[in-house]
Design a protein around this motif. Structure first.
Motif, PDB file in Angstrom:
ATOM      1  N   ASN A   1       0.724  -1.350  -0.112  1.00  0.00           N
ATOM      2  CA  ASN A   1       0.177   0.034  -0.025  1.00  0.00           C
ATOM      3  C   ASN A   1       0.944   1.133  -0.156  1.00  0.00           C
ATOM      4  O   ASN A   1       0.599   2.229   0.835  1.00  0.00           O
ATOM      5  N   CYS A   2       1.830   1.541  -1.003  1.00  0.00           N
ATOM      6  CA  CYS A   2       2.678   2.465  -0.969  1.00  0.00           C
ATOM      7  C   CYS A   2       2.383   3.378  -2.323  1.00  0.00           C
ATOM      8  O   CYS A   2       1.831   2.818  -3.226  1.00  0.00           O
ATOM      9  N   LEU A   3       2.773   4.865  -2.160  1.00  0.00           N
ATOM     10  CA  LEU A   3       2.386   5.254  -3.246  1.00  0.00           C
ATOM     11  C   LEU A   3       3.616   5.306  -4.499  1.00  0.00           C
ATOM     12  O   LEU A   3       4.649   4.847  -3.724  1.00  0.00           O
ATOM     13  N   ALA A   4       3.321   5.778  -5.565  1.00  0.00           N
ATOM     14  CA  ALA A   4       4.565   5.742  -6.374  1.00  0.00           C
ATOM     15  C   ALA A   4       4.507   7.391  -6.965  1.00  0.00           C
ATOM     16  O   ALA A   4       3.264   7.907  -7.273  1.00  0.00           O
ATOM     17  N   ILE A   5       5.577   8.044  -7.172  1.00  0.00           N
ATOM     18  CA  ILE A   5       5.719   9.212  -7.597  1.00  0.00           C
ATOM     19  C   ILE A   5       6.655   9.123  -8.772  1.00  0.00           C
ATOM     20  O   ILE A   5       7.949   8.595  -8.775  1.00  0.00           O
ATOM     21  N   THR A   6       6.168   9.336 -10.105  1.00  0.00           N
ATOM     22  CA  THR A   6       7.112   9.139 -11.195  1.00  0.00           C
ATOM     23  C   THR A   6       7.442  10.406 -12.013  1.00  0.00           C
ATOM     24  O   THR A   6       6.699  11.435 -11.743  1.00  0.00           O
ATOM     25  N   ASP A   7       8.480  10.307 -12.384  1.00  0.00           N
ATOM     26  CA  ASP A   7       8.993  11.432 -13.271  1.00  0.00           C
ATOM     27  C   ASP A   7       9.396  10.800 -14.677  1.00  0.00           C
ATOM     28  O   ASP A   7       9.872  10.155 -15.002  1.00  0.00           O
ATOM     29  N   GLU A   8       8.337  11.522 -15.688  1.00  0.00           N
ATOM     30  CA  GLU A   8       8.254  11.016 -16.736  1.00  0.00           C
ATOM     31  C   GLU A   8       8.434  12.072 -17.812  1.00  0.00           C
ATOM     32  O   GLU A   8       7.982  12.101 -18.962  1.00  0.00           O
ATOM     33  N   VAL A   9       9.575  12.955 -17.625  1.00  0.00           N
ATOM     34  CA  VAL A   9       9.612  14.092 -18.451  1.00  0.00           C
ATOM     35  C   VAL A   9      10.301  13.590 -19.858  1.00  0.00           C
ATOM     36  O   VAL A   9      10.366  14.352 -20.803  1.00  0.00           O
ATOM     37  N   TYR A  10      10.790  12.163 -19.938  1.00  0.00           N
ATOM     38  CA  TYR A  10      11.377  11.860 -21.289  1.00  0.00           C
ATOM     39  C   TYR A  10      10.515  11.038 -21.773  1.00  0.00           C
ATOM     40  O   TYR A  10      10.896   9.845 -22.607  1.00  0.00           O
ATOM     41  N   GLU A  11       9.336  11.085 -21.545  1.00  0.00           N
ATOM     42  CA  GLU A  11       8.331  10.159 -22.041  1.00  0.00           C
ATOM     43  C   GLU A  11       8.281   9.873 -23.556  1.00  0.00           C
ATOM     44  O   GLU A  11       7.702   8.864 -24.422  1.00  0.00           O
ATOM     45  N   HIS A  12       8.540  11.075 -24.279  1.00  0.00           N
ATOM     46  CA  HIS A  12       8.500  10.927 -25.765  1.00  0.00           C
ATOM     47  C   HIS A  12       9.782  10.800 -26.515  1.00  0.00           C
ATOM     48  O   HIS A  12       9.995  10.870 -27.582  1.00  0.00           O
ATOM     49  N   ILE A  13      10.870  10.573 -25.664  1.00  0.00           N
ATOM     50  CA  ILE A  13      12.386  10.490 -26.317  1.00  0.00           C
ATOM     51  C   ILE A  13      12.639   8.986 -25.873  1.00  0.00           C
ATOM     52  O   ILE A  13      13.432   8.983 -24.753  1.00  0.00           O
ATOM     53  N   THR A  14      12.360   8.028 -26.898  1.00  0.00           N
ATOM     54  CA  THR A  14      12.688   6.728 -26.611  1.00  0.00           C
ATOM     55  C   THR A  14      13.202   6.247 -27.915  1.00  0.00           C
ATOM     56  O   THR A  14      13.043   6.637 -29.018  1.00  0.00           O
ATOM     57  N   TYR A  15      14.233   5.297 -27.864  1.00  0.00           N
ATOM     58  CA  TYR A  15      15.059   4.647 -28.917  1.00  0.00           C
ATOM     59  C   TYR A  15      14.665   3.223 -29.578  1.00  0.00           C
ATOM     60  O   TYR A  15      14.152   2.531 -28.655  1.00  0.00           O
ATOM     61  N   ASP A  16      15.132   2.858 -30.734  1.00  0.00           N
ATOM     62  CA  ASP A  16      15.195   1.564 -31.165  1.00  0.00           C
ATOM     63  C   ASP A  16      13.649   0.949 -30.951  1.00  0.00           C
ATOM     64  O   ASP A  16      13.668  -0.237 -30.331  1.00  0.00           O
ATOM     65  N   ASN A  17      12.717   1.758 -31.099  1.00  0.00           N
ATOM     66  CA  ASN A  17      11.206   1.080 -30.920  1.00  0.00           C
ATOM     67  C   ASN A  17      10.721   0.668 -29.453  1.00  0.00           C
ATOM     68  O   ASN A  17       9.912  -0.046 -29.320  1.00  0.00           O
ATOM     69  N   GLN A  18      11.560   1.162 -28.690  1.00  0.00           N
ATOM     70  CA  GLN A  18      11.316   1.039 -27.201  1.00  0.00           C
ATOM     71  C   GLN A  18       9.900   2.045 -27.033  1.00  0.00           C
ATOM     72  O   GLN A  18       9.806   3.254 -27.553  1.00  0.00           O
ATOM     73  N   LYS A  19       9.082   1.759 -25.968  1.00  0.00           N
ATOM     74  CA  LYS A  19       8.072   2.265 -25.817  1.00  0.00           C
ATOM     75  C   LYS A  19       8.039   2.546 -24.022  1.00  0.00           C
ATOM     76  O   LYS A  19       8.214   1.757 -23.587  1.00  0.00           O
ATOM     77  N   HIS A  20       7.651   3.742 -24.069  1.00  0.00           N
ATOM     78  CA  HIS A  20       7.640   4.302 -22.549  1.00  0.00           C
ATOM     79  C   HIS A  20       6.243   3.718 -21.979  1.00  0.00           C
ATOM     80  O   HIS A  20       4.987   4.018 -22.639  1.00  0.00           O
TER      81      HIS A  20
END
Length: 414
Positions: free
Chosen positions: A201-220
């Protein structure tokens, strides 16, 4: 009696808060000053040195000329974010209640910590990690707990994560795509984190500022998409990296309504409003067609490949190819006797190029015996290079490094 007595430095420092005393200046800042004095080419800081997209700049100029220059909340940003989150991740969010606009991702993250962390709460971070995360947790009175990722692929060992969780764990911080390594966390790793959050029952705090910058067909993949996680996740992001406007300071947090409301309240108390004309321009940015994001990825992947070839060609060990972000975490050659800090200082003085010593991203508390152990020595063996630079800048770096090669084709810095 003289009431104008000069207060000694020690007395003044005694008036600082406990949180302020913990936030000391990094020795790496000395390298930044040295780099400025030497007019070194900057591959240290993560901001582009090329122009922002013209249609977005024109939107900001138009907003200023239209007198959108006072305190302002642009609800249209929330509407567009809700649409993007639905298209990218299949998540339904209420733009009226679940989004808080902030002064960049940095404020969104800080406000998220202040909205959820009490003194004594433990917060898990994956090491190496961006320095801001630990600083915010410390200011809130929380206790950072660092879980090391395993080099050279920066893999998450599930057992290390589970051993680090206690009854005092309040939140897990996740940055993917990752700064400084360029790692994109795998689906299995994300499932491990999501499972830990749900079972404890923990929270998650995410930093997704590079969500649109991925390579080699990797998906965020956002952690919020896993079962049971949308109600436990605070997503933070911004315009900065995707649209090359790091100085505009427009970001956001997406969270369950009660948490988003708390984040908004903190934002209003601390800064009141993100820059009004840049909020207006954000509407234009967020409406960018799919082709914009495809071009962004393609151009950064080209810069990544160029930088990898350049650094490998002068002796750096590149065992992990960045899957996202615009950083390369390069390992010093095995025969290099210098630490990362020593190497960067030499790089500034002899090559006129500055990067970031990797040890600034490592925070794992190690004993002196552990530090001397070869398995932990990697913490002083990496250097982060930012490749979000123009072709002219990267070519100039190549030329400068090329002039320092020895007869074996390695940098002659030691």
């Amino acid at each position: 009696m003289n009431s104008d007595r000069v207060i000694r430095k020690e007395e003044m420092e005694g008036k600082l808060s406990r949180a302020a005393k913990k936030l000391t200046s990094s020795p790496i800042q000395e390298l930044s000053h040295l780099a400025q004095r030497c007019n070194a080419i900057n591959l240290a800081e993560g901001f582009p040195d090329f122009p922002a997209p013209i249609h977005i700049k024109n939107a900001a100029v138009s907003a200023i000329n239209s007198d959108f220059n006072q305190y302002r909340h642009v609800q249209g940003i929330c509407q567009h974010l809700a649409k993007m989150v639905k298209e990218m991740h299949g998540l339904d969010i209420d733009p009226l209640t679940d989004v808080a606009i902030s002064c960049g991702q940095t404020e969104a993250f800080a406000a998220s910590i202040f909205a959820t962390i009490d003194p004594g709460d433990e917060v898990i971070l994956f090491d190496p990690s961006y320095e801001t995360y630990q600083g915010c947790v410390t200011m809130a009175g929380g206790v950072p707990i660092h879980v090391p990722l395993d080099p050279p692929l920066w893999s998450l060992d599930p057992s290390k994560l589970l051993r680090s969780i206690t009854e005092r764990t309040k939140a897990i911080i996740l940055n993917s795509p990752h700064n400084p390594t360029g790692k994109v966390f795998t689906k299995d790793e994300l499932e491990t984190i999501a499972g830990a959050c749900c079972s404890r029952n923990c929270l998650a705090i995410t930093d997704e500022v590079y969500e649109h910058i991925t390579y080699d067909n990797q998906k965020h993949i956002s952690l919020a998409t896993f079962p049971g996680m949308q109600e436990r996740t605070i997503i933070t992001s911004s315009l900065s990296k995707t649209f090359s406007v790091t100085g505009w300071r427009v970001g956001w947090a997406i969270a369950p309504a009660s948490i988003a409301s708390a984040i908004r309240n903190i934002h209003i108390i601390v800064t009141d409003s993100a820059p009004a004309p840049f909020q207006e321009a954000a509407l234009t940015a967020l409406r960018s067609p799919p082709e914009y994001f495809e071009t962004l990825r393609r151009e950064y992947q080209s810069k990544r490949d160029y930088t990898i070839k350049l650094l490998a060609g002068v002796g750096f060990k590149i065992q992990f190819i960045p899957q996202g972000s615009f950083f390369l975490f390069a390992e010093l050659p095995d025969d290099c006797p210098l630490s990362d800090v020593e190497f960067v200082k030499k790089l500034i003085l002899k090559a006129g190029v500055v990067a970031v010593p990797g040890q600034g991203f490592f925070h794992t508390n190690l004993s002196s015996d552990e530090v001397s152990n070869a398995s932990c020595n990697y913490q002083k063996r990496y250097i982060r290079f930012a490749f979000c630079k123009s072709e002219a800048t990267l070519s100039a770096v190549s030329e400068k490094l090329g002039k320092l090669l020895d007869t074996e084709g390695r940098l002659a810095l030691h």
